[in-house]
Write a protein that holds these residues in place. Structure first.
Motif, PDB file in Angstrom:
ATOM      1  N   ASN A  65     111.425  -6.466  41.592  1.00  0.00           N
ATOM      2  CA  ASN A  65     110.825  -5.886  43.027  1.00  0.00           C
ATOM      3  C   ASN A  65     110.965  -6.525  44.186  1.00  0.00           C
ATOM      4  O   ASN A  65     110.414  -5.965  45.221  1.00  0.00           O
ATOM      5  N   PHE A  66     112.014  -7.330  44.204  1.00  0.00           N
ATOM      6  CA  PHE A  66     112.220  -7.978  45.712  1.00  0.00           C
ATOM      7  C   PHE A  66     113.096  -7.154  46.400  1.00  0.00           C
ATOM      8  O   PHE A  66     113.912  -6.227  45.845  1.00  0.00           O
ATOM      9  N   LEU A  67     112.828  -6.978  47.700  1.00  0.00           N
ATOM     10  CA  LEU A  67     113.257  -5.834  48.605  1.00  0.00           C
ATOM     11  C   LEU A  67     114.917  -5.920  48.630  1.00  0.00           C
ATOM     12  O   LEU A  67     115.464  -4.826  48.695  1.00  0.00           O
ATOM     13  N   GLY A  68     115.571  -7.235  48.883  1.00  0.00           N
ATOM     14  CA  GLY A  68     116.815  -7.229  48.733  1.00  0.00           C
ATOM     15  C   GLY A  68     117.622  -7.748  47.352  1.00  0.00           C
ATOM     16  O   GLY A  68     118.811  -8.135  47.574  1.00  0.00           O
ATOM     17  N   ASN A  69     116.878  -7.399  46.436  1.00  0.00           N
ATOM     18  CA  ASN A  69     117.497  -7.781  45.226  1.00  0.00           C
ATOM     19  C   ASN A  69     118.858  -7.208  44.725  1.00  0.00           C
ATOM     20  O   ASN A  69     118.788  -5.778  44.768  1.00  0.00           O
ATOM     21  N   CYS A  70     119.703  -7.897  44.239  1.00  0.00           N
ATOM     22  CA  CYS A  70     121.200  -7.278  43.759  1.00  0.00           C
ATOM     23  C   CYS A  70     121.241  -7.743  42.224  1.00  0.00           C
ATOM     24  O   CYS A  70     121.680  -9.029  42.309  1.00  0.00           O
ATOM     25  N   GLY A  71     121.170  -6.869  41.285  1.00  0.00           N
ATOM     26  CA  GLY A  71     121.011  -7.383  39.897  1.00  0.00           C
ATOM     27  C   GLY A  71     122.184  -7.308  39.217  1.00  0.00           C
ATOM     28  O   GLY A  71     122.665  -6.037  39.334  1.00  0.00           O
ATOM     29  N   GLY A  77     115.296  -5.711  34.730  1.00  0.00           N
ATOM     30  CA  GLY A  77     113.999  -4.888  35.074  1.00  0.00           C
ATOM     31  C   GLY A  77     114.245  -3.370  35.528  1.00  0.00           C
ATOM     32  O   GLY A  77     113.373  -3.078  36.202  1.00  0.00           O
ATOM     33  N   ARG A  78     115.401  -2.886  35.097  1.00  0.00           N
ATOM     34  CA  ARG A  78     115.666  -1.547  35.536  1.00  0.00           C
ATOM     35  C   ARG A  78     114.646  -0.631  34.705  1.00  0.00           C
ATOM     36  O   ARG A  78     114.922  -0.689  33.527  1.00  0.00           O
ATOM     37  N   VAL A  79     114.076   0.458  35.434  1.00  0.00           N
ATOM     38  CA  VAL A  79     113.220   1.421  34.597  1.00  0.00           C
ATOM     39  C   VAL A  79     113.708   2.975  35.219  1.00  0.00           C
ATOM     40  O   VAL A  79     113.508   3.034  36.535  1.00  0.00           O
ATOM     41  N   ALA A  80     113.789   3.740  34.481  1.00  0.00           N
ATOM     42  CA  ALA A  80     114.267   5.031  34.818  1.00  0.00           C
ATOM     43  C   ALA A  80     113.029   5.909  35.189  1.00  0.00           C
ATOM     44  O   ALA A  80     113.281   6.720  36.260  1.00  0.00           O
ATOM     45  N   SER A  81     111.868   5.741  34.374  1.00  0.00           N
ATOM     46  CA  SER A  81     110.889   6.607  35.040  1.00  0.00           C
ATOM     47  C   SER A  81     109.910   5.826  35.621  1.00  0.00           C
ATOM     48  O   SER A  81     109.386   4.699  35.301  1.00  0.00           O
ATOM     49  N   SER A  82     109.502   6.348  37.035  1.00  0.00           N
ATOM     50  CA  SER A  82     108.479   5.935  37.761  1.00  0.00           C
ATOM     51  C   SER A  82     107.108   5.996  36.972  1.00  0.00           C
ATOM     52  O   SER A  82     106.320   5.083  37.425  1.00  0.00           O
ATOM     53  N   LEU A  83     106.841   6.993  36.091  1.00  0.00           N
ATOM     54  CA  LEU A  83     105.516   6.955  35.611  1.00  0.00           C
ATOM     55  C   LEU A  83     105.700   5.679  34.432  1.00  0.00           C
ATOM     56  O   LEU A  83     104.527   4.919  34.423  1.00  0.00           O
ATOM     57  N   VAL A  84     106.832   5.232  33.917  1.00  0.00           N
ATOM     58  CA  VAL A  84     106.575   4.051  33.007  1.00  0.00           C
ATOM     59  C   VAL A  84     106.452   2.896  34.000  1.00  0.00           C
ATOM     60  O   VAL A  84     105.704   1.932  33.823  1.00  0.00           O
ATOM     61  N   ALA A  85     106.956   2.832  35.123  1.00  0.00           N
ATOM     62  CA  ALA A  85     106.956   1.371  36.011  1.00  0.00           C
ATOM     63  C   ALA A  85     105.609   1.452  36.535  1.00  0.00           C
ATOM     64  O   ALA A  85     104.845   0.175  36.311  1.00  0.00           O
ATOM     65  N   ARG A  86     104.654   2.422  36.745  1.00  0.00           N
ATOM     66  CA  ARG A  86     103.279   2.553  37.244  1.00  0.00           C
ATOM     67  C   ARG A  86     102.548   2.126  35.984  1.00  0.00           C
ATOM     68  O   ARG A  86     101.369   1.332  36.236  1.00  0.00           O
ATOM     69  N   ARG A  87     102.855   2.566  34.774  1.00  0.00           N
ATOM     70  CA  ARG A  87     102.101   2.212  33.775  1.00  0.00           C
ATOM     71  C   ARG A  87     101.958   0.487  33.305  1.00  0.00           C
ATOM     72  O   ARG A  87     101.040   0.148  33.013  1.00  0.00           O
TER      73      ARG A  87
END
Length: 486
Positions: A65-71, A77-87
């Protein structure tokens, strides 16, 4: 919003209004500060807005969740679905590291803090519930059976030559399979009948230790919470026996946190003898989704050993669920649930006793079981061979969940071991019966509706049995008349 930003806000909105908003914000922050300082469950529950503020603050501390993160790694911590991220409140990294479920993750400070705080809050609740001398615990994202397996695997390193686990019988498959999965041979000790209750056969446990040799026994695996007419094991005596023979002792306390009697047994067992760890379910004790357990013990080093045995990282969902729940309820709210459960247990016993009497049955006398009750089904069994099992089906289709109908003589093979009288915790319990439990979260309405539907089912089954007998009697009467005419 920090102090500097609030000051800047005063350029746009009247300072008096901004100060009021700032004070409101400080109210939330003060609650969070107390949690961080004390590591205990707050006495009063938090509002949802405070809980969400706290979780969002944790989430922004994780690298995903860092604004400038480069992974550029394989787990970022990549999540394809925003619904899953909010859950998951964007807490994606889970807990622990590859070598230890309790370890801190460098790129997930927020998730690591969540893990540490959850374990600390849960430890506080275990102490409040009656096990005051518990030294350490951790939440593991596995249900009770696999958590027991983890304890047994940890003990293997301490007792490499041990093959057996002594286990007073309880008819619950996951308990048995937890030992098999860990690679050990369960030594099943049948319970003894005392009145209506099934209790621990201490003489047989002692004899098995002598026969097998203490050095060949991994541990004694005892149980607290269980279905009546079985009652909690004699933990004090077993703990004393384990201390005498220097044998580890693991307690399955699946849904015992909600019972002051079960927790008292564990506390006393540790005081007079030996208990290495006790395991309890999250969903059964804290009203959260299935998938987590608490492993606790009186030796902090051993509990850490168990946590290090867990391979790899782990899901943070069970930790997140139980932390949200306990912060929302507060210690006072959780204790209120425990108190209500006790009261409703007495109400359930009263209602079942009255119903049993009305149908020529009886409430089995099981005073040592603080959660579960059992009602005989002798009369129903006499009316029809199929009536007992049919009752279970009828209750299920009428949306009565959790009630267990136990017929006589059932056999079940579990991992090659044959259990006679399966589900009754004994090879030949004297009567068929029905179980009902007063577990945390139950209401008086649940009891009233259950008893009402059970009453209707019993009446219908007796009516059907009576009609069937009458039908059989008619041809016999006609046959007698025909013979007289001849």
């Amino acid at each position: 919003m920090n102090g500097e930003n609030f000051t800047l806000c005063e350029k746009t909105v009247a300072a008096s209004y901004i100060r009021q908003g700032s004070q409101a914000r400080r109210g939330h922050e003060q609650l969070i500060r107390h949690l961080l300082e004390q590591g205990k469950c707050p006495e009063e529950g938090w509002s949802e807005s405070t809980v969400e503020l706290f979780l969002n603050e944790l989430a922004v501390m994780d690298s995903n969740n860092f604004l400038g993160n480069c992974g550029v790694g394989e787990r970022e911590g990549r999540v394809a679905s925003s619904l899953v991220a909010r859950r998951h409140y964007r807490l994606i990294h889970g807990i622990g590291r590859s070598g230890d479920i309790a370890a801190v993750q460098p790129k997930a400070a927020g998730s690591s803090l969540l893990n540490k705080l959850t374990n600390s809050v849960v430890l506080d609740i275990l102490r409040l519930s009656g096990v005051r001398s518990v030294a350490s615990c951790f939440v593991v994202p596995m249900a009770t059976g696999m958590s027991l397996t983890l304890c047994f695997l940890t003990l293997r390193h301490r007792r490499p030559t041990a093959r057996y686990i002594i286990w007073p019988r309880i008819d619950q498959k996951s308990c048995f399979k937890s030992m098999i999965t860990a690679g050990f041979e369960p030594v099943v000790v049948e319970n003894v009948l005392e009145g209506d209750e099934l209790r621990t056969d201490l003489d047989t446990v002692e004899r098995k230790i002598e026969e097998l040799g203490a050095e060949n026994i991994l541990c004694v695996h005892s149980t607290t919470s269980c279905f009546a007419p079985r009652v909690p094991d004699r933990l004090e005596e077993l703990a004393t026996m384990c201390a005498k023979h220097e044998i580890p002792h693991i307690v399955n306390n699946a849904y015992g946190v909600q019972s002051s009697k079960c927790m008292h047994l564990i506390q006393q067992g540790a005081r007079v003898g030996r208990i290495d760890a006790f395991v309890q379910s999250l969903d059964k004790n804290f009203m959260v989704p299935v998938g987590g357990a608490i492993i606790a013990g009186f030796d902090e080093f051993f509990v850490q050993e168990v946590s290090k045995m867990y391979p790899g990282r782990a899901s943070a969902s069970p930790s997140l669920d139980v932390l949200i729940t306990l912060l929302t309820l507060g210690a006072r709210g959780y204790k209120k649930y425990l108190s209500d459960r006790k009261e409703i247990y007495l109400f359930l016993a009263q209602e079942l006793k009255a119903l049993a009497s009305a149908h020529g049955e009886r409430l089995l006398h099981t005073p040592h079981n603080p959660i579960s009750l059992a009602m005989s089904l002798d009369g129903l069994q006499a009316s029809s061979d199929q009536a007992v099992t049919q009752l279970g089906s009828m209750l299920f289709t009428r949306q009565v969940s959790g009630a267990r109908v136990i017929p006589l003589g059932k056999e079940q093979v579990v991992n090659g071991h044959t259990f006679r009288g399966f589900m009754s915790h004994a090879e030949s319990y004297p009567c068929p019966y029905l179980n009902a439990a007063s577990a945390i979260g139950i209401t008086r309405d649940d009891v009233t509706l259950c008893v009402k539907r059970l009453d209707k089912c019993l009446k219908a089954l007796r009516r059907d049995a009576s009609a069937a007998r009458n039908c059989c009697a008619v041809p016999e009467a006609n046959q007698e008349v025909t013979e007289e005419e001849e």
